[in-house]
Motif scaffolding. Structure first.
Motif, short mmCIF file in Angstrom:
data_model
loop_
_atom_site.label_atom_id
_atom_site.label_comp_id
_atom_site.label_asym_id
_atom_site.label_seq_id
_atom_site.Cartn_x
_atom_site.Cartn_y
_atom_site.Cartn_z
N MET A 45 -9.45 0.87 -7.70
CA MET A 45 -8.07 1.35 -7.79
C MET A 45 -8.08 2.53 -8.75
O MET A 45 -8.61 2.44 -9.86
CB MET A 45 -7.14 0.25 -8.32
N GLU A 46 -7.54 3.66 -8.30
CA GLU A 46 -7.50 4.86 -9.12
C GLU A 46 -6.05 5.27 -9.33
O GLU A 46 -5.30 5.47 -8.38
CB GLU A 46 -8.29 6.00 -8.47
N ALA A 47 -5.65 5.35 -10.59
CA ALA A 47 -4.29 5.75 -10.94
C ALA A 47 -4.34 6.61 -12.19
O ALA A 47 -4.96 6.24 -13.19
CB ALA A 47 -3.42 4.51 -11.20
N GLN A 48 -3.73 7.76 -12.14
CA GLN A 48 -3.65 8.69 -13.26
C GLN A 48 -5.03 9.01 -13.83
O GLN A 48 -5.23 9.06 -15.03
CB GLN A 48 -2.75 8.12 -14.36
N GLY A 49 -6.01 9.18 -12.94
CA GLY A 49 -7.35 9.54 -13.36
C GLY A 49 -8.18 8.38 -13.90
O GLY A 49 -9.34 8.55 -14.23
N GLN A 50 -7.61 7.21 -14.00
CA GLN A 50 -8.30 6.02 -14.50
C GLN A 50 -8.79 5.19 -13.32
O GLN A 50 -8.01 4.89 -12.42
CB GLN A 50 -7.33 5.19 -15.35
N LYS A 51 -10.07 4.81 -13.33
CA LYS A 51 -10.62 3.97 -12.26
C LYS A 51 -10.74 2.54 -12.75
O LYS A 51 -11.26 2.31 -13.83
CB LYS A 51 -11.99 4.48 -11.83
N THR A 52 -10.26 1.60 -11.93
CA THR A 52 -10.36 0.18 -12.24
C THR A 52 -11.03 -0.51 -11.07
O THR A 52 -10.66 -0.31 -9.92
CB THR A 52 -8.95 -0.43 -12.44
N TYR A 53 -12.05 -1.32 -11.38
CA TYR A 53 -12.77 -2.06 -10.35
C TYR A 53 -12.39 -3.53 -10.44
O TYR A 53 -12.40 -4.12 -11.52
CB TYR A 53 -14.28 -1.93 -10.54
N LYS A 56 0.83 -1.20 0.00
CA LYS A 56 0.00 0.00 0.00
C LYS A 56 0.87 1.26 0.00
O LYS A 56 0.58 2.22 -0.71
CB LYS A 56 -0.94 -0.01 1.21
N GLN A 57 1.94 1.23 0.78
CA GLN A 57 2.86 2.37 0.85
C GLN A 57 3.49 2.63 -0.52
O GLN A 57 3.57 3.78 -0.96
CB GLN A 57 3.92 2.06 1.90
N MET A 58 3.92 1.58 -1.19
CA MET A 58 4.52 1.73 -2.52
C MET A 58 3.50 2.27 -3.52
O MET A 58 3.83 3.14 -4.35
CB MET A 58 5.07 0.39 -3.03
N MET A 59 2.27 1.79 -3.44
CA MET A 59 1.24 2.25 -4.37
C MET A 59 0.93 3.72 -4.15
O MET A 59 0.73 4.47 -5.11
CB MET A 59 -0.01 1.39 -4.23
N GLU A 60 0.89 4.16 -2.89
CA GLU A 60 0.65 5.57 -2.60
C GLU A 60 1.76 6.45 -3.17
O GLU A 60 1.51 7.53 -3.68
CB GLU A 60 0.51 5.79 -1.09
N GLN A 61 3.01 5.97 -3.08
CA GLN A 61 4.14 6.72 -3.63
C GLN A 61 4.02 6.87 -5.14
O GLN A 61 4.46 7.86 -5.71
CB GLN A 61 5.47 6.04 -3.27
N GLU A 84 -9.31 1.40 -2.68
CA GLU A 84 -10.38 1.54 -1.70
C GLU A 84 -11.31 0.33 -1.81
O GLU A 84 -11.66 -0.09 -2.91
CB GLU A 84 -11.15 2.82 -2.05
N ASP A 85 -11.68 -0.25 -0.66
CA ASP A 85 -12.66 -1.34 -0.65
C ASP A 85 -14.04 -0.73 -0.77
O ASP A 85 -14.35 0.30 -0.16
CB ASP A 85 -12.58 -2.14 0.66
N ILE A 86 -14.90 -1.36 -1.57
CA ILE A 86 -16.27 -0.90 -1.75
C ILE A 86 -17.20 -1.93 -1.14
O ILE A 86 -17.08 -3.12 -1.42
CB ILE A 86 -16.59 -0.71 -3.24
N ASP A 87 -18.12 -1.48 -0.31
CA ASP A 87 -19.08 -2.37 0.35
C ASP A 87 -20.24 -2.63 -0.61
O ASP A 87 -21.31 -2.05 -0.48
CB ASP A 87 -19.56 -1.72 1.66
N ALA A 88 -20.02 -3.51 -1.59
CA ALA A 88 -21.02 -3.79 -2.61
C ALA A 88 -21.95 -4.90 -2.16
O ALA A 88 -21.52 -5.89 -1.59
CB ALA A 88 -20.33 -4.19 -3.91
N GLU A 89 -23.24 -4.70 -2.40
CA GLU A 89 -24.24 -5.73 -2.11
C GLU A 89 -24.40 -6.68 -3.28
O GLU A 89 -24.66 -7.86 -3.10
CB GLU A 89 -25.58 -5.09 -1.79
N GLU A 90 -24.28 -6.14 -4.51
CA GLU A 90 -24.48 -6.95 -5.70
C GLU A 90 -23.76 -6.28 -6.86
O GLU A 90 -23.73 -5.07 -6.97
CB GLU A 90 -25.98 -7.06 -6.00
N VAL A 91 -23.18 -7.12 -7.73
CA VAL A 91 -22.54 -6.63 -8.95
C VAL A 91 -23.12 -7.44 -10.10
O VAL A 91 -23.17 -8.67 -10.04
CB VAL A 91 -21.01 -6.80 -8.92
#
Length: 131
Positions: A52-60, A15-20, A26-33
């Motif tokens: 996961m958000e990196a360089q403005g791109q969101k990945t679920y 997590k520390q490396m990813m923040e750098q 972020e964990d999402i409390d999803a009921e259904e996908v």
């Protein structure tokens, strides 16, 4: 090559490396996908979802065991269940969307369907209208 062993790095250090690197997780409390393909729906209940958000791109990332449903069953039901006859111009809303809006807004399905039709099928706008 990376030191053998099968565990990788500890989660705190990862997590520390990813923040750098500017990556947020972020964990999402999803009921259904629900993932809809032309032929089927993959329905995950109680799935683990991470954003996961990196360089403005969101990945679920979705982890779980889905139930597979054929698409024809729900699409036909949604079209037949419209009831008021004016949904024949392609504006019929999906039965799953109606159920979701009804549950989120705490209203009956007819009210949820009307809100979805008023908002061109936009789930978030329909829920906002009803709250």
């Amino acid at each position: 090559m990376f030191g053998g062993g099968g565990g990788g790095m500890n989660p705190r250090k990862m997590k520390q490396m990813m923040e750098q690197m500017g990556i947020d997780m972020e964990d999402i409390d999803a009921e259904e996908v629900i993932i809809r393909t032309p032929d089927e729906e993959l329905v995950f209940t109680d799935a683990e979802v991470q954003l996961m958000e990196a360089q403005g791109q969101k990945t679920y990332q979705v982890v779980g065991d889905p139930e597979s449903r054929e698409r024809g069953e729900t699409d036909d039901a949604a079209a037949e269940d419209d009831g008021d006859g004016d949904g024949d111009d392609g504006t019929a809303v999906d039965a799953d969307d109606v159920e979701l809006v009804a549950m989120r807004a705490g209203v009956d399905e007819d009210t949820a369907r009307e809100a979805l039709e008023d908002n061109d099928g936009d789930l978030a706008d329909a829920v906002d209208q009803l709250e």
